[in-house]
Design a protein around this motif. Structure first.
Motif, short mmCIF file in Angstrom:
data_model
loop_
_atom_site.label_atom_id
_atom_site.label_comp_id
_atom_site.label_asym_id
_atom_site.label_seq_id
_atom_site.Cartn_x
_atom_site.Cartn_y
_atom_site.Cartn_z
N GLY A 122 0.80 -1.23 0.00
CA GLY A 122 0.00 0.00 0.00
C GLY A 122 0.83 1.27 0.00
N PRO A 123 0.21 2.41 0.40
CA PRO A 123 0.87 3.72 0.37
C PRO A 123 2.14 3.79 1.22
N ILE A 124 2.17 3.08 2.34
CA ILE A 124 3.37 3.10 3.19
C ILE A 124 4.53 2.45 2.46
N GLY A 125 4.27 1.31 1.81
CA GLY A 125 5.30 0.65 1.02
C GLY A 125 5.80 1.55 -0.10
N ASP A 126 4.87 2.24 -0.76
CA ASP A 126 5.24 3.16 -1.85
C ASP A 126 6.13 4.29 -1.33
#
Length: 325
Positions: A122-126
């Motif tokens: 998700g956004p954290i990984g991105d």
């Protein structure tokens, strides 16, 4: 007339060469320390097949497995310099280069493998992938390295109290040393190749790793007690040299990025199958698997978090990971 024929033939050959160069396949070199057939190696090969197909043969990947291009620290530097195009690396060696990578490396930051995958997809990984760009690298995808748990030669460990005073081998990492010491055990940093004999001779009481490593290194032959504490679920990362990335057109960059994401699905299928197979082998060999109440172990990590979450940004990242359902 003969000279004219030769000239025409040479002109035609040169023209064909230019067309060949224009249509030549560019082979991207990718490094991995794992052996051929390992899930991460096979996933990058699969990514190469997708890229070849989606660029009509203009690009492909050749994976240099088994540390053929060097150990991880060396390959990171070569990738930053543009000598290597792609690099599959464990998160640990990046902790001193990309501060954001220290957060997913913390003990018990993830509640489960499913939680890790959800967060990193998700956004954290991105956000963490984007952080590589300041260091001459482009973060493409996260792979699995499984959940690490303790195993030992002495006894079933069913509570944190059972670990008191025991000597556990850890990788040469401050986070690992501090984690084991916080659990009341004694951390013994040691090269991976020395662990089997150290277990056998009693130099150490135990070590920690995932199922495939526990099985493939044959540690289960001497350490018959495995505790499902799953203290670390650290993702691995696939990066590309910024120099190699910048040579791609925007369209080809999009193809490479999507192929990397698609390869994660393949990697997880292979990883899950390998974990199941490895666990089956060690249990059939008489290894006793114990469950443990993780909460006291999680609570014991507070000083470790205080030490490594040294900025408001890192604290915020950790809090957001833990808040993800």
């Amino acid at each position: 007339m003969l000279h004219f024929s030769k000239l025409m033939a040479a002109t035609f050959a040169f023209g064909s060469l230019l067309i060949g160069i224009a249509n030549a396949e560019t082979v991207l070199r990718s490094s991995d320390t794992h052996p051929d057939g390992y899930p991460t190696v096979e996933a990058v090969k699969y990514m190469g097949d997708l890229i070849k197909q989606r660029t009509a043969g203009r690009y492909s990947i050749e994976v240099y497995h088994s540390a053929q291009l060097g150990e991880e620290k060396d390959t990171i530097e070569q990738t930053q310099a543009g000598v290597i195009d792609l690099d599959r690396v464990s998160m640990g060696p990046f902790n001193g280069i990309v501060p954001e990578t220290a957060v997913p490396s913390l003990p018990y930051i993830f509640r489960s493998v499913e939680h890790m995958r959800h967060v990193m997809d998700g956004p954290i990984g991105d956000q963490i992938l984007k952080a590589f760009e300041a260091h001459d690298l482009v973060g493409l995808a996260f792979y699995d390295s499984g959940a690490r748990s303790f195993y030992n030669t002495k006894k079933d460990i069913t509570s944190m109290a059972d670990m008191k005073g025991m000597k556990f081998r850890v990788i040469q990492s401050d986070v690992f040393v501090d984690m084991v010491n916080a659990l009341g055990a004694n951390a013994t940093p040691m090269a991976y190749g020395e662990v089997y004999s150290a277990l056998q001779t009693g130099v150490i009481d135990g070590a920690e790793n995932n199922w495939p490593s526990f099985e493939s290194a044959k540690h289960y032959e001497v350490a018959k007690h495995y505790t499902m504490d799953q203290h670390q679920i650290v993702p691995e990362v696939l990066v590309m040299s910024k120099a190699s990335w910048d040579r791609l057109s925007p369209e080809d960059q999009a193809i490479v990025r999507q192929a990397a994401k698609d390869s994660v699905v393949k990697m997880r299928e292979l990883w899950d199958a390998q974990e199941k197979k490895s666990r089956g082998i060690v249990e059939a060999a008489g290894v006793k698997v114990s469950e443990i109440d993780k909460q006291p172990l999680i609570d014991a990590m507070k000083p470790v978090y205080d030490k490594y979450l040294s900025t408001p940004e890192l604290k915020d990242l950790a809090a957001r990971i833990q808040a993800e359902k």
